[in-house]
Design a protein around this motif. Sequence first.
Motif, PDB file in Angstrom:
ATOM      1  N   MET A 370       0.834  -1.211   0.000  1.00  0.00           N
ATOM      2  CA  MET A 370       0.000   0.000   0.000  1.00  0.00           C
ATOM      3  C   MET A 370       0.870   1.263   0.000  1.00  0.00           C
ATOM      4  SD  MET A 370      -2.915  -1.406   2.553  1.00  0.00           S
ATOM      5  CE  MET A 370      -3.798   0.077   2.957  1.00  0.00           C
ATOM      6  N   ILE A 371       1.990   1.198   0.698  1.00  0.00           N
ATOM      7  CA  ILE A 371       2.922   2.336   0.723  1.00  0.00           C
ATOM      8  C   ILE A 371       3.419   2.635  -0.690  1.00  0.00           C
ATOM      9  CG2 ILE A 371       5.278   2.970   1.408  1.00  0.00           C
ATOM     10  CD1 ILE A 371       4.675   1.831   4.146  1.00  0.00           C
ATOM     11  N   SER A 372       3.716   1.574  -1.470  1.00  0.00           N
ATOM     12  CA  SER A 372       4.256   1.803  -2.809  1.00  0.00           C
ATOM     13  C   SER A 372       3.248   2.547  -3.687  1.00  0.00           C
ATOM     14  CB  SER A 372       4.681   0.483  -3.451  1.00  0.00           C
ATOM     15  OG  SER A 372       3.576  -0.342  -3.688  1.00  0.00           O
ATOM     16  N   PHE A 373       1.958   2.301  -3.507  1.00  0.00           N
ATOM     17  CA  PHE A 373       0.927   3.013  -4.273  1.00  0.00           C
ATOM     18  C   PHE A 373       0.979   4.515  -3.958  1.00  0.00           C
ATOM     19  CE2 PHE A 373      -3.249   4.850  -4.939  1.00  0.00           C
ATOM     20  CZ  PHE A 373      -3.646   4.314  -6.164  1.00  0.00           C
ATOM     21  N   GLY A 374       1.025   4.840  -2.669  1.00  0.00           N
ATOM     22  CA  GLY A 374       1.060   6.252  -2.257  1.00  0.00           C
ATOM     23  C   GLY A 374       2.306   6.968  -2.747  1.00  0.00           C
TER      24      GLY A 374
END
Length: 464
Positions: A370-374
């Motif tokens: 999820m961090i990579s999306f942000g």
Amino acid sequence: MTNNSGTQSAAKLQKTLGFWHIVIIGLAYIQPMTLFDTFGLVSEESHYHVPTSYIIALVAILFTSISYGHMIRRYPSSGSAYTYAQKSIHPNVGFMVGWSSWLDYLLSPMVNIVLAVIYLEALFPDVNHWVWVVGLTALMTGVNLRGARFVANFNSLIVFVQLGVIAYFTWMVYQLLAGGVNADGTLVNAKYQLWSLEPFWNEMTTIGALITGATLLCFSFTGFDSLSSLAEETKDTEKTLPKAIFMTALFAGVIFIISTYFMQIYFPNDPKTYFEDVAATQPDILQAVGGVAFKTAVLYFAIVTVMASGISAHAGVSRLMYVMGRDGVINKKVFGHISPRTYTPSYNILIVGLVALTAGFMDLDIVISMISFGALTAFTFVNLSVISRYALRDGRTKSTKEIINFVVIPMLGFLSIFAMWLEIEETALKYGLWWAMFGILYLGYKTKGFKQPAPQYHEFDDHH
């Protein structure tokens, strides 16, 4: 005398940070020792060319860091990518970039707590993991409540020890190789000499494999971008911060490339032959090179490094929430508050601490994806903001220098990040798009069915 700012409390963020404070906070966030964790996985994906994948990731990150620099000079705000997209493209786009960035920034402190708990449970299996979750969250929140300058000073020793560990480790690998030995226990033959192009390029090299490796490594650099959220606490912001962001990324990249060059010669073949778990190679690498005592000492210290990274992440997200609160896109009374005693966004720091407590329930893989999306959302829109603001709106395309600065470099930044979007994990995309859906619904409510733009704080209007 009445105070017009009403809910906005008269206290403001204070300019206390210099160039080296910023670099230290950035390096603490990036956490240089992650190179031990990612080595096995990237070696496998890149067909044993980890340093080349680092070079590709570094180039992509440096293009984007130059774009951050341009936007900071124009909008020296702690809102980072949120403010840049809001002012340069459209307030609603800015809101969605800020909303997506929350995924990156709000979950980063939590990831670091999850990692620290994993290390601590391995060392103290009998202690209930909630003891660690609550204790570490309290420590992280307490340090941040003292202010950004305190965060920088707290992190500086931790960063220097990390760099010392990497330097000592690299020297040990060098000594082993100079003695003619690699991890296979064989003499280093002419093919794998001490100074060789093999780790960078050979007959097995394919561009696709190198980019896949670089995509994984791009997230080794996340943290350089969050430094832009310290804009309102940096002395001489427009000069200091762009330079500090670029140098943080460059410095980390050079450390990564040099140390993995020697590691790749020492572990020349399929990582599965050297490591039990290719996805978590730190303990095996440390033991293979330095022995059990060295491994144990560094793993104890790793708990401290992930906490330093969490503290820096905590500082960044609380500033982003403050700017969104000050704009009024989220509750101004709560999120737009600055403590008159410590000059920190104290309510936000406490809220981030509460979110971090959910680390006790979370699965590491899901949070990281999820961090990579942000992060990719923020990087993409910072590059586009430079083109929109300088090239399209301000018409800064009159000379070759302007075209290179405001079209070519941000376009290269955008394309290199786009290549990483193509490699993003499915789970990251799924959870990211769900989160974005909630953001669009909230934005629709806030803008009365998109009839008006998202509210904003007019500190930098176009006649700037």
